[in-house]
Design an enzyme around this catalytic site. Structure first.
Site, PDB file in Angstrom:
ATOM      1  N   ALA A  21      25.886  94.936 -81.449  1.00  0.00           N
ATOM      2  CA  ALA A  21      25.895  93.793 -82.356  1.00  0.00           C
ATOM      3  C   ALA A  21      27.192  93.029 -82.096  1.00  0.00           C
ATOM      4  CB  ALA A  21      25.852  94.284 -83.808  1.00  0.00           C
TER       5      ALA A  21
ATOM      6  N   GLU B 192      29.028 103.299 -83.443  1.00  0.00           N
ATOM      7  CA  GLU B 192      29.383 102.634 -84.699  1.00  0.00           C
ATOM      8  C   GLU B 192      30.422 103.403 -85.511  1.00  0.00           C
ATOM      9  OE1 GLU B 192      26.479 102.816 -83.370  1.00  0.00           O
ATOM     10  OE2 GLU B 192      25.300 101.016 -83.724  1.00  0.00           O
TER      11      GLU B 192
ATOM     12  N   GLY C  28      23.886  98.340 -81.535  1.00  0.00           N
ATOM     13  CA  GLY C  28      22.691  97.533 -81.798  1.00  0.00           C
ATOM     14  C   GLY C  28      21.858  97.330 -80.553  1.00  0.00           C
TER      15      GLY C  28
ATOM     16  N   GLU D   8      19.726 100.314 -80.411  1.00  0.00           N
ATOM     17  CA  GLU D   8      18.790 100.226 -81.539  1.00  0.00           C
ATOM     18  C   GLU D   8      17.688  99.216 -81.243  1.00  0.00           C
ATOM     19  OE1 GLU D   8      22.128  99.638 -84.344  1.00  0.00           O
ATOM     20  OE2 GLU D   8      21.123 101.128 -85.562  1.00  0.00           O
TER      21      GLU D   8
HETATM   22  N1  T1G Z   1      30.916  92.259 -80.061  1.00  0.00           N
HETATM   23  C1  T1G Z   1      31.748  91.222 -79.774  1.00  0.00           C
HETATM   24  N2  T1G Z   1      32.602  91.192 -78.725  1.00  0.00           N
HETATM   25  C2  T1G Z   1      32.599  92.276 -77.917  1.00  0.00           C
HETATM   26  C3  T1G Z   1      31.768  93.407 -78.152  1.00  0.00           C
HETATM   27  C4  T1G Z   1      30.904  93.356 -79.280  1.00  0.00           C
HETATM   28  N3  T1G Z   1      30.073  94.359 -79.562  1.00  0.00           N
HETATM   29  N4  T1G Z   1      32.026  94.313 -77.163  1.00  0.00           N
HETATM   30  C5  T1G Z   1      32.954  93.784 -76.368  1.00  0.00           C
HETATM   31  N5  T1G Z   1      33.310  92.560 -76.810  1.00  0.00           N
HETATM   32  C6  T1G Z   1      34.265  91.655 -76.175  1.00  0.00           C
HETATM   33  C7  T1G Z   1      35.635  92.290 -76.009  1.00  0.00           C
HETATM   34  O1  T1G Z   1      36.410  92.114 -77.181  1.00  0.00           O
HETATM   35  C8  T1G Z   1      36.166  91.492 -74.833  1.00  0.00           C
HETATM   36  O2  T1G Z   1      36.548  90.221 -75.345  1.00  0.00           O
HETATM   37  C9  T1G Z   1      34.937  91.260 -73.960  1.00  0.00           C
HETATM   38  O3  T1G Z   1      33.810  91.412 -74.848  1.00  0.00           O
HETATM   39  C10 T1G Z   1      34.820  92.269 -72.841  1.00  0.00           C
HETATM   40  O4  T1G Z   1      34.928  93.557 -73.465  1.00  0.00           O
HETATM   41  C11 T1G Z   1      24.193  97.039 -85.976  1.00  0.00           C
HETATM   42  C12 T1G Z   1      26.797  97.404 -86.222  1.00  0.00           C
HETATM   43  C13 T1G Z   1      30.582  97.152 -74.017  1.00  0.00           C
HETATM   44  C14 T1G Z   1      31.711  99.150 -73.006  1.00  0.00           C
HETATM   45  O5  T1G Z   1      31.100  99.390 -80.321  1.00  0.00           O
HETATM   46  O6  T1G Z   1      32.719  99.408 -75.924  1.00  0.00           O
HETATM   47  O7  T1G Z   1      26.183  97.421 -82.832  1.00  0.00           O
HETATM   48  O8  T1G Z   1      39.029  90.349 -74.839  1.00  0.00           O
HETATM   49  O9  T1G Z   1      36.932  94.243 -72.092  1.00  0.00           O
HETATM   50  O10 T1G Z   1      35.631  97.019 -70.451  1.00  0.00           O
HETATM   51  O11 T1G Z   1      24.333  99.320 -85.608  1.00  0.00           O
HETATM   52  O12 T1G Z   1      33.295  96.222 -74.654  1.00  0.00           O
HETATM   53  O13 T1G Z   1      37.452  89.252 -73.238  1.00  0.00           O
HETATM   54  O14 T1G Z   1      37.922  88.172 -75.464  1.00  0.00           O
HETATM   55  O15 T1G Z   1      35.685  95.923 -73.535  1.00  0.00           O
HETATM   56  O16 T1G Z   1      33.414  96.023 -69.594  1.00  0.00           O
HETATM   57  C15 T1G Z   1      28.634  98.674 -81.270  1.00  0.00           C
HETATM   58  C16 T1G Z   1      32.010  97.805 -78.106  1.00  0.00           C
HETATM   59  C17 T1G Z   1      28.941  97.470 -82.085  1.00  0.00           C
HETATM   60  C18 T1G Z   1      30.712  98.580 -78.130  1.00  0.00           C
HETATM   61  C19 T1G Z   1      32.252  96.847 -72.214  1.00  0.00           C
HETATM   62  N6  T1G Z   1      29.084  98.481 -79.913  1.00  0.00           N
HETATM   63  N7  T1G Z   1      32.299  97.337 -76.771  1.00  0.00           N
HETATM   64  O17 T1G Z   1      33.536  97.237 -71.779  1.00  0.00           O
HETATM   65  O18 T1G Z   1      34.605  94.952 -71.445  1.00  0.00           O
HETATM   66  S1  T1G Z   1      28.531  97.756 -83.742  1.00  0.00           S
HETATM   67  C20 T1G Z   1      30.325  98.841 -79.552  1.00  0.00           C
HETATM   68  C21 T1G Z   1      32.670  98.204 -75.784  1.00  0.00           C
HETATM   69  C22 T1G Z   1      26.849  97.721 -83.783  1.00  0.00           C
HETATM   70  C23 T1G Z   1      24.760  98.099 -85.079  1.00  0.00           C
HETATM   71  C24 T1G Z   1      26.249  98.134 -85.082  1.00  0.00           C
HETATM   72  C25 T1G Z   1      32.999  97.579 -74.460  1.00  0.00           C
HETATM   73  C26 T1G Z   1      31.863  97.683 -73.437  1.00  0.00           C
HETATM   74  P1  T1G Z   1      37.822  89.438 -74.674  1.00  0.00           P
HETATM   75  P2  T1G Z   1      35.650  94.728 -72.659  1.00  0.00           P
HETATM   76  P3  T1G Z   1      34.334  96.332 -70.713  1.00  0.00           P
END
Ligand code: T1G
Length: 707
Positions: A74, A136, A113, A116
Site C-alpha cells: 500500500a 506490516e 497490500g 494481499e
Molecule cells: N509506499 C510508499 N513509498 C514507498 C513504499 C510504499 N509501500 N515502499 C517504498 N517506497 C519508496 C521509498 O520510500 C523510496 O522513496 C522508493 O520508494 C524506493 O524505495 C494495507 C497497510 C519494496 C523492498 O512495508 O520494503 O501494504 O526515497 O529505496 O531498496 O496491509 O521499498 O526514493 O523517495 O526502499 O528497491 C507494506 C516497504 C506497506 C514495503 C523496495 N509494504 N518498502 O526496496 O527501494 S503497508 C512495505 C520496502 C501495507 C496493507 C498494508 C522497499 C522495497 P525515495 P527503496 P528498494
C-alpha cells in the site's frame, strides 16, 4: 462505485495498462519505484476490473507489475490520513467477486497490500527469486486488506502466525509450500501469467475464491504460544498482539465478519503513535542519505579498500567490505598480528555462513582471492579508500595518516574510524585534507548498520559522496556528522549516561535504572551496556576528559572503584552485574549497591526514591536536550539524522521513531518545563538547549526542521 470516466481513462493509461492478448487480458501496474497501491492506482485497477468483467472477448485476466517488481505494498504516504476510496479491501473484494478467473503473476517483490492483492485473485504464480511478505507489523500495523484472513485459510493458524509475526519476506519456494501461490513461473512474468491463465481456462477451473475456503481449524496452543513469546520479545509493541487476535478471529468468525474485525484492528493500529514512529523510521532510513550538499555529486570509483589495523574494529570493517564485494588489503605491524587479523576475519565470515548470509564456497573465495593481509604500507598503494582503525590515540593516528599520505595514490580517500577524536587535526598532517573523511563504524562493524560519516572543514563533496556510496554498498545507514567530541551518537550518549549516573547518585539503583530503560523499549539499560562494552572504556574516557572537566560535573566514582577492583563487566565475569556464563544476562550484586551507598555518603547525599516514569523522563530529556544542541550546531544536519543514529546505533526502540520524533510526540513544551524544573537544582547539567527553547516559543516541532 462511480468515478469520473475521463479522469479514470487517463489514469488507466498512465498507472494501469489494459491489454488484450487473445482472450487473456493483461493488467499491468506501473507506479514509480515500487508500484505502490496509491488511491489513483486503486481507482485505475477498479476500472480495469470493471472493464474486464464487461469485456465479452476477455475470458481470463492476469494482474502483474511493470518494472522490477509486482507491488511493494500500500502507499505508506497515505497513512494517518482519511482512507480514500476505493480502499484496498474494497478493491480486493471487487477482484475476488469477478466471475471470470484472474491470475496474479508476481516477480521481484510482492509485499503487504501487494501480496494481499494477489491473495484476492483466483490464482497466483511467482517467478524465481521473488520475495513475498506481509511486513506490516514492522510499520506498527497488521495486514489490513485481508492478509491475516486469507493466509490463515490457505496455510492454517500456526503457519500464518510464523509468516506474519516476524514480518520478513519468504522465497517463492516457501510461498508455494505455504499454499500462498500455485506455481513458480518460467520465462517472463507476463508470458508465465498468460500461460497459467490459458491453462486455467483449458481446465475450465473458473474463479476460485480464498474467502470461500472453509474456516481454518482453531489452534489454541499455537495462539497461546505466540502470545507468550511476544510477551518476552515485543518490547512494548502492540501490533504483533493484534496480528494474533486477527488470525485467531479467522477460526471463529465467518469471513465477512472476520475481515471486518481485521479492518477494525487495522484502523485502531493506524491511529497509534507506534505506527507513526515506525513509519517515520522507515522513511528516515532512506531520507538520511538524501543531502542537498550531495545532489549531483558523483562519488569516486571504489574497488580496493585498505584497512590499517586488524583488531576487532579493523577486522570487522574488512569483513564488511569483503561481504560487499570489494578487494580488501589489511595491514598490521607484523606477521603474527596480521595472521591473527586474518583469523578474526575468517571467524566473522564463518559466522556469516552459519547465519545463512554467505555460502561456504564464497567464504573460501573471499579469503583466498579478495583478502590480502600484509605488513607494509606499500601494499596500500593501489587502494581507492583506506580506513585506519588503530589505537584511539591522536599521535598514533597522525603517524598513520602521514604514512598513508606518502604511499596512497592521488584521488584515493583517507578515512579514520575514530569514535571521537578530531578528524580536522588528522587531516592537517596530510598533503590532501580534502580527501580525508571520518567513517565511524559501530562494533561489530560487519553487523551494526550505523555508519557516521564525519565531514571535516576541508572534506571535498565528492569524498563525502564516496563515503555515502561506500556505506550504501555495505548496507549501512550512513549519517553525516560534523566534527566534535563524540560526533552525534557518543556525544549524546555521554549526556543520557550522565543523567543515569546523577539519578544513581541521588538514590536510584543501577538495576532499577536498567529496568526502567528496558521498559521504555531499549534492549538493554545503560549499566548492562557498560558491562557489555567494558567498564575500562568508560574509565579511560573519564580520564581523557578529566583535564577539561567542569568542577560542577558529577563523576560516577563508584564506576572508577569497580574498574580498580577489576570488575570490567562481562569480559571479567562481573561489573555492575555478576555473570555466571559469558553472554548471559547478569545478576544484580548487592556489593555494588553498597559501593554506591558509600559514594553517596562521602558526598553527603541522602538517597531518595525514583519511580520508573521519572527515570525515563530524565534519561530521555537529557538525550533530547543534547540532541537539540547537536542539531543547532549543525553537527547533525537535521533532527531525523539524530533519530537515525540512535535507532541504528544505540538500540533506541524503533516503534518510538527516535528521540526527536518521540520528543515531538510528547510535546516539546512539557519536556522543556521538566528541564527547567531540574535546572533549578543542577543548572550545569540541565541548562535548556537554545533550539528547544526557540521551538517551544514558536510552538513548533523538531520535525519542522527535517526539510
Ligand atoms: N509506499 C510508499 N513509498 C514507498 C513504499 C510504499 N509501500 N515502499 C517504498 N517506497 C519508496 C521509498 O520510500 C523510496 O522513496 C522508493 O520508494 C524506493 O524505495 C494495507 C497497510 C519494496 C523492498 O512495508 O520494503 O501494504 O526515497 O529505496 O531498496 O496491509 O521499498 O526514493 O523517495 O526502499 O528497491 C507494506 C516497504 C506497506 C514495503 C523496495 N509494504 N518498502 O526496496 O527501494 S503497508 C512495505 C520496502 C501495507 C496493507 C498494508 C522497499 C522495497 P525515495 P527503496 P528498494
Amino acid at each position: 462505485m462511480e468515478f469520473n470516466s475521463n479522469y479514470e481513462q487517463k489514469i488507466m493509461t498512465d498507472l494501469v495498462s489494459y491489454e488484450r492478448n487473445g482472450s487473456i487480458v493483461v493488467i499491468a501496474i506501473e507506479n514509480g519505484a515500487v508500484n505502490a497501491l496509491s488511491q489513483e492506482v486503486r481507482s485505475a485497477l477498479w476500472q480495469a476490473v470493471e472493464r474486464f468483467d464487461q469485456d465479452d472477448v476477455a475470458r481470463a485476466a492476469v494482474i502483474m507489475g511493470a518494472g522490477r517488481m509486482f507491488v511493494g505494498g500500500a502507499d505508506i504516504k497515505e497513512f494517518g490520513k482519511p482512507p480514500l476510496e476505493p480502499t484496498l479491501p474494497e478493491l480486493i473484494n471487487r477482484i475476488e467477486v469477478s466471475t471470470k478467473p484472474i491470475v496474479a503473476a508476481m516477480h521481484g517483490v510482492s509485499l503487504g497490500g501487494g501480496l494481499e492483492l494477489a491473495l484476492g485473485c483466483h490464482y497466483r504464480l511467482a517467478m524465481p527469486s521473488t520475495k513475498l511478505g506481509l511486513p506490516e507489523v514492522t510499520l506498527g500495523l497488521l495486514p489490513g486488506a485481508g492478509g491475516t484472513q486469507r493466509v490463515t485459510r490457505l496455510a492454517g493458524v500456526e503457519k500464518a502466525l510464523d509468516f506474519i509475526l516476524p514480518g520478513t519476506p519468504v522465497t517463492e519456494a516457501t510461498a508455494l509450500t505455504l499454499g500462498l501461490i500455485d506455481r513458480i513461473g518460467e520465462g517472463s512474468v507476463r508470458s508465465a501469467g498468460i500461460t497459467f491463465a490459458n491453462e486455467v481456462l483449458s481446465a475450465d477451473k473458473g474463479a476460485r475464491r480464498v474467502s470461500e475456503l472453509p474456516k481454518p481449524a482453531p489452534d489454541r496452543d499455537a495462539v497461546a504460544a505466540a502470545r507468550t513469546r511476544l510477551g518476552k520479545t515485543a518490547h512494548g509493541q502492540i501490533a504483533p498482539f493484534f496480528v494474533v487476535d486477527a488470525i485467531e478471529a479467522a477460526t471463529r468468525l465467518p469471513f465477512k465478519d472476520a475481515i471486518a474485525e481485521e479492518r477494525r484492528l487495522f484502523l485502531e493500529l493506524m491511529q497509534t503513535p507506534q505506527r507513526a514512529g515506525l513509519v517515520h523510521a522507515f522513511f528516515l532510513e532512506r531520507k538520511v542519505s538524501q543531502l542537498r550538499e550531495l545532489s549531483g555529486i558523483a562519488p569516486r570509483n571504489l574497488s580496493t579498500i585498505g584497512v590499517v589495523g586488524g583488531g576487532t574494529m579493523g577486522a570487522g570493517i574488512a569483513t564488511a567490505a569483503l561481504l560487499a564485494g570489494y578487494d580488501v588489503c589489511l595491514i598490521e605491524r607484523d606477521e603474527s598480528v596480521a595472521t591473527a587479523a586474518q583469523r578474526t576475519i575468517d571467524g566473522n565470515l564463518a559466522a556469516a555462513v552459519k547465519r545463512g548470509k554467505l555460502s561456504e564456497v564464497d567464504r573460501e573465495n573471499l579469503l583466498s582471492r579478495k583478502l590480502l593481509c600484509a605488513t607494509n604500507y606499500g601494499a596500500l598503494s593501489e587502494a581507492n579508500l583506506v580506513i585506519e582503525a588503530v589505537y584511539e590515540s591522536m599521535d598514533v593516528k597522525k603517524e598513520v595518516f602521514a604514512r598513508l599520505d606518502e604511499v596512497m595514490k592521488p584521488g584515493a580517500v583517507l578515512a579514520t574510524n575514530t569514535s571521537y577524536l578530531d578528524v580536522n587535526e588528522m587531516a592537517s598532517v596530510t598533503s590532501r585534507p580534502g580527501d580525508v573523511v571520518g567513517l565511524h563504524f559501530f562494533s561489530p562493524a560487519h553487523v551494526m548498520r550505523l555508519l557516521e560519516v564525519v565531514v571535516t572543514d576541508s572534506t571535498l563533496p565528492d569524498v563525502t559522496a564516496t563515503a555515502f556510496a561506500f556505506g550504501k554498498k555495505l548496507g549501512k545507514v550512513s549519517v553525516r556528522s560534523g566534527v566534535c567530541d563524540g560526533f552525534i551518537g557518543n556525544r549524546i550518549l555521554t549526556r543520557f549516561r550522565g543523567a543515569a549516573d546523577r539519578m544513581v547518585l541521588a538514590g536510584a539503583s543501577p538495576y532499577q535504572v536498567d529496568r526502567a530503560i528496558v521498559n521504555f523499549g531499549f534492549p538493554m539499560g545503560p549499566y548492562a551496556v557498560a558491562d557489555l562494552a567494558g567498564l575500562d572504556i568508560g574509565f579511560l574516557t573519564r580520564k581523557r576528559k578529566a583535564a577539561d572537566r567542569d568542577p560542577r560535573d558529577i563523576i560516577p566514582v563508584w564506576a572508577d572503584e569497580l574498574y580498580h577492583m577489576g570488575r570490567l563487566g562481562q569480559k571479567a565475569g562481573r561489573g555492575y552485574y555478576i555473570y555466571q556464563e559469558r553472554g548471559r544476562s547478569g545478576e544484580p550484586d548487592d556489593e555494588v549497591n553498597e559501593i554506591i551507598a558509600r559514594c553517596r555518603a562521602a558526598k553527603g547525599v541522602v538517597a531518595r526514591n525514583f519511580g520508573d516514569d521519572e527515570i525515563q523522563r530524565q534519561y530521555m530529556a537529557a538525550m533530547v536536550n543534547e540532541a537539540a544542541r547537536v542539531v543547532d550546531e549543525k553537527i547533525a544536519a537535521r533532527p531525523l539524522d539524530v533519530d537515525a543514529v540512535l535507532l541504528f546505533g544505540y538500540g533506541f526502540p524503533r516503534h518510538r521513531g527516535g528521540p526527536m520524533h518521540w520528543a515531538d510526540s510528547q510535546g516539546l513544551s512539557g519536556l522543556l518545563a521538566d528541564i527547567q524544573t531540574w535546572a533549578k537544582e543542577d543548572e550545569f547539567f540541565w541548562s535548556p538547549a537554545p533550539l528547544l527553547e526557540r521551538l517551544v516559543a514558536e510552538n513548533s516541532t523538531f520535525s519542522s526542521l527535517n526539510g
